[in-house]
Scaffold this motif. Sequence first.
Motif, PDB file in Angstrom:
ATOM      1  N   GLY A   1       0.783  -1.229   0.000  1.00 50.97           N
ATOM      2  CA  GLY A   1       0.000   0.000   0.000  1.00 50.97           C
ATOM      3  C   GLY A   1       0.815   1.278   0.000  1.00 50.97           C
ATOM      4  N   LYS A   2       2.118   1.160  -0.290  1.00 50.60           N
ATOM      5  CA  LYS A   2       2.942   2.370  -0.327  1.00 50.60           C
ATOM      6  C   LYS A   2       2.614   3.192  -1.568  1.00 50.60           C
ATOM      7  CE  LYS A   2       6.766   0.845   2.565  1.00 50.60           C
ATOM      8  NZ  LYS A   2       8.227   0.802   2.741  1.00 50.60           N
ATOM      9  N   SER A   3       2.780   4.503  -1.442  1.00 53.78           N
ATOM     10  CA  SER A   3       2.452   5.406  -2.541  1.00 53.78           C
ATOM     11  C   SER A   3       3.563   5.421  -3.586  1.00 53.78           C
ATOM     12  CB  SER A   3       2.247   6.827  -2.010  1.00 53.78           C
ATOM     13  OG  SER A   3       3.484   7.379  -1.582  1.00 53.78           O
ATOM     14  N   PHE A   4       3.227   5.964  -4.741  1.00 59.00           N
ATOM     15  CA  PHE A   4       4.201   6.133  -5.826  1.00 59.00           C
ATOM     16  C   PHE A   4       5.435   6.876  -5.323  1.00 59.00           C
ATOM     17  CE2 PHE A   4       5.790   8.865  -9.297  1.00 59.00           C
ATOM     18  CZ  PHE A   4       6.073   7.924 -10.284  1.00 59.00           C
ATOM     19  N   ASP A   5       5.232   7.994  -4.631  1.00 63.19           N
ATOM     20  CA  ASP A   5       6.364   8.799  -4.155  1.00 63.19           C
ATOM     21  C   ASP A   5       7.203   8.050  -3.126  1.00 63.19           C
ATOM     22  OD1 ASP A   5       5.707  10.913  -5.808  1.00 63.19           O
ATOM     23  OD2 ASP A   5       4.556  11.987  -4.269  1.00 63.19           O
ATOM     24  N   GLU A   6       6.550   7.262  -2.273  1.00 62.73           N
ATOM     25  CA  GLU A   6       7.294   6.484  -1.276  1.00 62.73           C
ATOM     26  C   GLU A   6       8.171   5.432  -1.951  1.00 62.73           C
ATOM     27  OE1 GLU A   6       4.611   6.283   2.751  1.00 62.73           O
ATOM     28  OE2 GLU A   6       3.788   5.288   0.979  1.00 62.73           O
ATOM     29  N   ILE A   7       7.622   4.767  -2.957  1.00 63.40           N
ATOM     30  CA  ILE A   7       8.393   3.738  -3.668  1.00 63.40           C
ATOM     31  C   ILE A   7       9.572   4.362  -4.404  1.00 63.40           C
ATOM     32  CG2 ILE A   7       8.299   1.983  -5.490  1.00 63.40           C
ATOM     33  CD1 ILE A   7       5.284   1.680  -4.762  1.00 63.40           C
ATOM     34  N   VAL A   8       9.322   5.452  -5.095  1.00 64.19           N
ATOM     35  CA  VAL A   8      10.380   6.138  -5.844  1.00 64.19           C
ATOM     36  C   VAL A   8      11.534   6.534  -4.921  1.00 64.19           C
ATOM     37  CG1 VAL A   8      10.905   8.317  -7.025  1.00 64.19           C
ATOM     38  CG2 VAL A   8       8.937   6.933  -7.747  1.00 64.19           C
ATOM     39  N   SER A   9      11.222   6.968  -3.721  1.00 64.36           N
ATOM     40  CA  SER A   9      12.266   7.407  -2.785  1.00 64.36           C
ATOM     41  C   SER A   9      13.115   6.236  -2.287  1.00 64.36           C
ATOM     42  CB  SER A   9      11.650   8.152  -1.599  1.00 64.36           C
ATOM     43  OG  SER A   9      10.924   7.265  -0.769  1.00 64.36           O
ATOM     44  N   GLU A  10      12.548   5.019  -2.324  1.00 66.69           N
ATOM     45  CA  GLU A  10      13.275   3.843  -1.839  1.00 66.69           C
ATOM     46  C   GLU A  10      14.208   3.235  -2.879  1.00 66.69           C
ATOM     47  OE1 GLU A  10      13.405   2.324   1.218  1.00 66.69           O
ATOM     48  OE2 GLU A  10      12.339   4.110   1.915  1.00 66.69           O
ATOM     49  N   LEU A  11      13.919   3.451  -4.157  1.00 67.41           N
ATOM     50  CA  LEU A  11      14.665   2.752  -5.205  1.00 67.41           C
ATOM     51  C   LEU A  11      16.170   3.036  -5.202  1.00 67.41           C
ATOM     52  CD1 LEU A  11      12.126   2.814  -8.173  1.00 67.41           C
ATOM     53  CD2 LEU A  11      12.677   0.943  -6.627  1.00 67.41           C
ATOM     54  N   PRO A  12      16.624   4.279  -5.001  1.00 63.98           N
ATOM     55  CA  PRO A  12      18.073   4.486  -4.943  1.00 63.98           C
ATOM     56  C   PRO A  12      18.744   3.724  -3.799  1.00 63.98           C
ATOM     57  CG  PRO A  12      16.937   6.559  -5.304  1.00 63.98           C
ATOM     58  CD  PRO A  12      15.884   5.551  -4.958  1.00 63.98           C
ATOM     59  N   LYS A  13      18.057   3.564  -2.680  1.00 62.64           N
ATOM     60  CA  LYS A  13      18.618   2.834  -1.541  1.00 62.64           C
ATOM     61  C   LYS A  13      18.762   1.352  -1.877  1.00 62.64           C
ATOM     62  CE  LYS A  13      16.002   5.961   1.453  1.00 62.64           C
ATOM     63  NZ  LYS A  13      14.884   6.027   2.433  1.00 62.64           N
ATOM     64  N   ILE A  14      17.765   0.820  -2.594  1.00 60.78           N
ATOM     65  CA  ILE A  14      17.830  -0.582  -3.008  1.00 60.78           C
ATOM     66  C   ILE A  14      18.973  -0.776  -4.006  1.00 60.78           C
ATOM     67  CG2 ILE A  14      16.593  -2.432  -4.227  1.00 60.78           C
ATOM     68  CD1 ILE A  14      13.984  -1.113  -3.130  1.00 60.78           C
ATOM     69  N   THR A  15      19.099   0.150  -4.936  1.00 59.72           N
ATOM     70  CA  THR A  15      20.166   0.087  -5.942  1.00 59.72           C
ATOM     71  C   THR A  15      21.540   0.019  -5.290  1.00 59.72           C
ATOM     72  OG1 THR A  15      18.820   1.314  -7.541  1.00 59.72           O
ATOM     73  CG2 THR A  15      21.196   1.302  -7.914  1.00 59.72           C
ATOM     74  N   ASP A  16      21.726   0.757  -4.221  1.00 60.75           N
ATOM     75  CA  ASP A  16      23.016   0.789  -3.532  1.00 60.75           C
ATOM     76  C   ASP A  16      23.374  -0.536  -2.869  1.00 60.75           C
ATOM     77  OD1 ASP A  16      23.563   3.383  -4.258  1.00 60.75           O
ATOM     78  OD2 ASP A  16      22.840   4.270  -2.380  1.00 60.75           O
ATOM     79  N   ARG A  17      22.387  -1.417  -2.702  1.00 60.16           N
ATOM     80  CA  ARG A  17      22.640  -2.697  -2.026  1.00 60.16           C
ATOM     81  C   ARG A  17      22.861  -3.840  -3.017  1.00 60.16           C
ATOM     82  NH1 ARG A  17      17.622  -1.951   0.882  1.00 60.16           N
ATOM     83  NH2 ARG A  17      17.256  -4.196   0.733  1.00 60.16           N
ATOM     84  N   ILE A  18      22.935  -3.503  -4.303  1.00 62.91           N
ATOM     85  CA  ILE A  18      23.117  -4.512  -5.357  1.00 62.91           C
ATOM     86  C   ILE A  18      24.533  -4.417  -5.925  1.00 62.91           C
ATOM     87  CG2 ILE A  18      22.386  -5.236  -7.659  1.00 62.91           C
ATOM     88  CD1 ILE A  18      19.585  -4.103  -6.945  1.00 62.91           C
ATOM     89  N   ASN A  19      25.201  -5.561  -6.008  1.00 59.88           N
ATOM     90  CA  ASN A  19      26.527  -5.622  -6.635  1.00 59.88           C
ATOM     91  C   ASN A  19      26.584  -6.779  -7.613  1.00 59.88           C
ATOM     92  OD1 ASN A  19      28.449  -3.594  -5.228  1.00 59.88           O
ATOM     93  ND2 ASN A  19      27.371  -4.554  -3.520  1.00 59.88           N
ATOM     94  N   ILE A  20      27.287  -6.564  -8.723  1.00 57.70           N
ATOM     95  CA  ILE A  20      27.431  -7.593  -9.752  1.00 57.70           C
ATOM     96  C   ILE A  20      28.914  -7.830 -10.037  1.00 57.70           C
ATOM     97  CG2 ILE A  20      27.016  -8.182 -12.169  1.00 57.70           C
ATOM     98  CD1 ILE A  20      24.496  -6.560 -12.092  1.00 57.70           C
TER      99      ILE A  20
END
Length: 282
Positions: free
Chosen positions: A137-156
């Motif tokens: 039930g998170k809003s569009f703006d809430e999800i958008v704000s989380e995506l950079p944090k998730i990106t920082d936790r991914i390594n390839i």
Amino acid sequence: MEKIALITDSASDITKDIVDKYNVKVLPFKIIYRDKEYSDGVDITSKYVYDTLETNAPTTSLPSMRDMEEMYDELKKEGYTHAIVVTISSKLSGFNNAIKLISEDHPEIKTYVHDSKSISKGETILIEESAEMIKQGKSFDEIVSELPKITDRINIYFVIGTLEYLIRGGRIGKVAGTIAQFLNLKPIVSVDKEGEYYTYAKVRGRKQSLNKIYDVVVSKLNDKKYDIHIMHGEAEAEAMTLLDKFKDHKNANFVNFGGYLSPVSGVHSGPGFIGVLIYEKE
């Protein structure tokens, strides 16, 4: 009320199960042979790409503008008010810029285009996490704000059989590539915080490169819990061996064999590719 669409490209290696579960829209890259054009993952397989690389090497191009326009028409019919687009790294493809331009022509759907600064399962993770936040039930703006944090936790990290195809596709400097091939160097390649390939470590020989990529990942696992995803390009047995070695580590939260890399990525990486993506768990 917000209705949020999730969109990605075919280089994400997103599975049909996830696409169906969350109604994800996938825009396919194009794979172009002398006599025919294919849509990545739609009417061409990774196996076909690898089987034809030496005799009829294809080129690739972005998802078509028509596909993008038709997707937005579909979103409107389905009643979407917002869209989150997760793209392959903008340093590796022009798709990020292209979809931004198309989205600007459709202001009725508020769109956020997120540069994954990654590829393959790195994109899929961002889509899955977005989908779960929508379910919560998170809003569009809430999800958008989380995506950079998730990106920082991914390594390839990945190794390849030959640098030939990265050189051919302009993904690596020709001089550096030629020297590396001459010396039989098998670099461990990673993606930096800007989403660009760089040499993480230099190793001589295939066996040593696979041992090194294992050591690199374990050094991360020793400190924190991670999900692990392994992809391959005509190197299934080696990939499975590597996967089995990770399974018993106490901090391996989830270990997934993702199978073949997408056809479009196979064009640029060539046979012998093994990629390990790790996603830090909070």
